[in-house]
Design an enzyme around this catalytic site. Sequence first.
Site: not given
Ligand code: GLY
Length: 568
Positions: A107, A379, A397, A399, A421, A471
Amino acid sequence: MRLLIIWGLALGSICTAGAQTQPQQQWPYDYQVEKNITVSHSAVVSAHPLASIAGRLILQEGGNAVDAAIATQLALAVVYPGAGNLGGGGFMVARLANGQQIALDYRETAPAKAHRDMYLDSAGNPVTTRSLDGHLAAGVPGTVAGLFASMKYAKLPFSRLIGPAILLAEKGFVITASEAANLNAYKADFQRLNTAPTAFVKDQPWKAGDTLVQKDLAHTLRLIRKKGAAGFYQGETAANIVAEMKRGKGIMTLADLKNYKVRERKALAFNYKGYTIVTMPLPSSGGICLQQMMGMMENYPVAEWGFHSPRAVQLMVEVERRAYADRAEFLGDPDFVKVPVARLTGKKYLAARMADFVPGKAGSSEATKAGTFPESEETTHLSIIDDKGNAVAVTTTLNGHYGSRTVVGKAGFLLNNEMDDFSVKPGVPNMYGLVGTEANAIAPGKRMLSSMTPTIVLQGKQPLYSLGTPGGSTIITSVFQMLMNTLEFGLSPADAINKPKFHHQWLPDEIAVEKDFPETVITALQEMGYKVVKRGPIGRSEIIKRTPGTFVLDAAGDKRGDDSAAGY
Ligand code: GLY
């Protein structure tokens, strides 16, 4: 024709090792979307046919599912620029043939100069364009580090796995109608948010069949092939990112890039009626919410009630409401906030959560504690099962669609807008009218809460499904529906992802349904007291089912996009 020959030769050179592999002369100018295939060895399903084929070629060369996942992600970074990425982040969940369960967290993180109030104006009001558009919206990318961390479980050299992506970027590929429509729709954003010309903008509108060539991206990919992760996080590429930041008033530094670290987490695994669900722990909210929702469902005979029966849909809506309320209140990066995971997922707690559930009567979000999930919906997910017994699920992703819409000059890849996010201002409604929380407030080096839920289902010790979806906040409820549709309602993989979906996210207190959701069920829900709103497509899911005791695989890509399966 000349390009076709170049492609034939080039692909010949990446396909030579596989005894069963034939160079595909037509690739990438004459590819097909394969929505649903049945094969007897290995299968890949992803958001783009060329990426799935790249994964299949690697499998046919003798690579395992992790090799194929790396090659597919790299190819997606070229052929699906809206969400495939080098400049974003993701999660890989895998269950290896030796029984090992893996949860890799790559991430994005907040840059060191990020601070809690960075998206507020002088009056303290959120300015959401700042967390969504351009340089300031980008978190420190994790994908390239994640790919190299995945190499620990791969068999083939990285130089092989990146081969298809380099070719696709260097020589170009033919774009689909939906990619052309998206590039046209975002042209003004690309022009507004970039400091240098990008491959995504041309004078005439894009149309299906045009060739997209990405020379700068090919150069960056070659640097990564030569120098490994340092080819991205240090040297020329890092300098390009920082120069881009300076031109666009961003805050990411060379130190942010150099200090980026992948986290290897303990996969979240739980039992549901004899199946083992293996999924992503924090900083994804997906795994915990899934465990909560399935835990709340467990005591009800939903299979008897039937797929899309009003009472089954109502129960699922009510467990979604409760899980999302908890998500908003409690969940954030576990390296920064203490999250009571065991309590939230305990059987007693989940039973208590359902104490006020009244069959046939709409519940209310008003009495429930407040929270938020400020996420966009772009994503991408890929699933792979190989004939060695390995199963991989990756969700990755940028985003928003095309992320921040900012391409790093000279480096050719898009940066994410994942900073959105985070809760831009805890305690204050965001642009969706939702309320944020402290657990997901911005802090330097912190990972923003995600909903990505790459998931594997085991039956006994064998993988039965690999699945997932993009999503945004609908990811978790889509994965939940895919699991209910398969494990409870007995739907085929294709039906499990393609049948109309619904979604309740606690706030707003309404059920969102896809336009083709059955009218009879909508009426039944309205009679129970629910507000039902129709919306556009939910997610673009991928799923592979393995027939127990065999390697017969049924792989299905979502009808909602160019999603495509490949295998042999
Ligand atoms: N950007 C979408 C997620 O990480 O949930």
